[in-house]
Design an enzyme around this catalytic site. Structure first.
Site, PDB file in Angstrom:
ATOM      1  N   ARG A  96     -17.914  36.294  85.181  1.00 36.64           N
ATOM      2  CA  ARG A  96     -16.557  36.619  84.736  1.00 36.64           C
ATOM      3  C   ARG A  96     -15.513  36.325  85.806  1.00 36.64           C
ATOM      4  O   ARG A  96     -14.349  36.725  85.668  1.00 36.64           O
ATOM      5  CB  ARG A  96     -16.470  38.091  84.327  1.00 36.64           C
ATOM      6  CG  ARG A  96     -17.116  38.365  82.967  1.00 36.64           C
ATOM      7  CD  ARG A  96     -17.268  39.852  82.637  1.00 36.64           C
ATOM      8  NE  ARG A  96     -16.051  40.602  82.831  1.00 36.64           N
ATOM      9  CZ  ARG A  96     -15.895  41.551  83.771  1.00 36.64           C
ATOM     10  NH1 ARG A  96     -16.882  41.843  84.603  1.00 36.64           N
ATOM     11  NH2 ARG A  96     -14.771  42.208  83.873  1.00 36.64           N
ATOM     12  N   LYS A  97     -15.895  35.615  86.848  1.00 35.76           N
ATOM     13  CA  LYS A  97     -14.924  35.210  87.876  1.00 35.76           C
ATOM     14  C   LYS A  97     -14.199  33.962  87.378  1.00 35.76           C
ATOM     15  O   LYS A  97     -14.466  32.835  87.783  1.00 35.76           O
ATOM     16  CB  LYS A  97     -15.631  34.949  89.204  1.00 35.76           C
ATOM     17  CG  LYS A  97     -16.222  36.221  89.812  1.00 35.76           C
ATOM     18  CD  LYS A  97     -16.944  35.941  91.115  1.00 35.76           C
ATOM     19  CE  LYS A  97     -17.527  37.225  91.693  1.00 35.76           C
ATOM     20  NZ  LYS A  97     -18.292  37.000  92.935  1.00 35.76           N
ATOM     21  N   THR A  98     -13.265  34.223  86.463  1.00 36.52           N
ATOM     22  CA  THR A  98     -12.557  33.152  85.778  1.00 36.52           C
ATOM     23  C   THR A  98     -11.052  33.347  85.910  1.00 36.52           C
ATOM     24  O   THR A  98     -10.583  34.387  86.361  1.00 36.52           O
ATOM     25  CB  THR A  98     -12.944  33.135  84.290  1.00 36.52           C
ATOM     26  OG1 THR A  98     -12.656  34.429  83.726  1.00 36.52           O
ATOM     27  CG2 THR A  98     -14.421  32.829  84.096  1.00 36.52           C
ATOM     28  N   THR A 141     -16.918  28.451  88.416  1.00 40.52           N
ATOM     29  CA  THR A 141     -15.526  28.500  87.989  1.00 40.52           C
ATOM     30  C   THR A 141     -14.554  28.704  89.151  1.00 40.52           C
ATOM     31  O   THR A 141     -13.525  28.039  89.218  1.00 40.52           O
ATOM     32  CB  THR A 141     -15.318  29.619  86.950  1.00 40.52           C
ATOM     33  OG1 THR A 141     -15.918  30.839  87.419  1.00 40.52           O
ATOM     34  CG2 THR A 141     -15.957  29.233  85.631  1.00 40.52           C
TER      35      THR A 141
END
Length: 277
Positions: free
Chosen positions: A121-123, A257
């Site tokens: 979820r490091k977006t 990402t």
């Protein structure tokens, strides 16, 4: 993408006083979108949607995940000069960002010896679904999209509740469709999580040899089967082979990402059909 998303992106990019495009005679032109380096294509459908919105005829033989070489044509375009200039940067931003993620993902996949490569979820806020889609185009797994997809019990949850209370509470409240994943940092915690009935155990920032020993111990105790084992943290292109050989099921990387480089892509006007007399 949704029409409201597309129009929001266009509004942001064009603004309220587009002088640079409005001064250009609106001749019909032909143009090409070209890759300036080797990579994996992603964002094809998003770019096509942008061109279509501006009434530009865009044709391509590529699909999401296609391999491209330097100087390959990604799109051929036919439309008004002003429309192509207005669509240019937005389309190239999608293609460059998403193709960069897909390209890096494919490099990890190629070195993982069949172990599943997943994102995190490091977006970028507001752009997550496109970045997740790019991971898929590169041959990776998108992992959970948001907090509701999977119950992930991380170090800070354990710090507040303790491992047993956290897993028990998750079991009570989670839907039957939600897996429970527990983040661990040592062998003892991994064994405890397995005994508590975790569906997924994620080894966080553990060395490859320590993970290998832990997996062997879980197997020796008869609690390895039925659990998905994931490694994350401190994994790079240089050492991913070491992790892939541990017996792990999944390797997740925020780097797909947050550290991917954009693929260099350009738009070049090739022919102008002047309408002036």
């Amino acid at each position: 993408m949704l029409l409201k998303e597309l129009e929001s992106f266009i509004e942001e990019d064009i603004g309220y006083n587009d002088v640079s495009c409005s001064i250009v005679p609106d001749h019909r032109v032909q143009a090409e979108v070209v890759s300036n380096e080797d990579g994996i294509a992603a964002g094809i459908s998003e770019a096509a949607q942008i061109f279509e919105y501006f009434d530009i005829l865009a044709t391509t033989d590529l699909t999401e995940g296609s391999a491209i070489k330097k100087d390959d044509t990604i799109f051929t375009l036919d439309g008004g000069a002003r429309s192509i200039l207005r669509a240019e940067r937005l389309a190239l931003n999608f293609l460059g960002r998403m193709s960069g993620i897909a390209t890096l993902t494919r490099r990890y996949v190629d070195r993982a010896n069949g172990v599943r490569i997943a994102g995190t979820r490091k977006t970028t806020p507001g752009f997550r679904k496109f970045e997740k889609k790019a991971v898929i185009a590169g041959g990776g797994d998108p992992h959970r999209f948001n907090l509701s997809d999977t119950v992930m019990i991380k170090d800070n949850h354990i710090a507040v509740l303790g491992l047993e209370r956290a897993v028990s509470a998750a079991r009570e409240r989670a839907s039957f469709t939600q897996k429970i994943e527990v983040e661990v940092e040592d062998m003892a915690s991994a064994i405890h999580a397995a005994e508590m009935g975790a569906d997924i155990i994620m080894f966080d920032n553990m060395a490859a040899d320590e993970i290998e020993k832990t997996i062997k111990t879980l197997a020796d105790r008869g609690i390895r089967d039925g659990i998905i084992l994931e490694a994350s943290g401190g994994i790079s292109l240089e050492n991913i082979g070491d992790y892939a050989r541990t017996g792990i099921d999944v390797i997740s990387l925020g780097a797909l990402t947050h550290s991917s480089r954009w693929l260099d892509i350009s738009l070049r006007i090739k022919q102008i059909q002047r309408t002036e007399k």
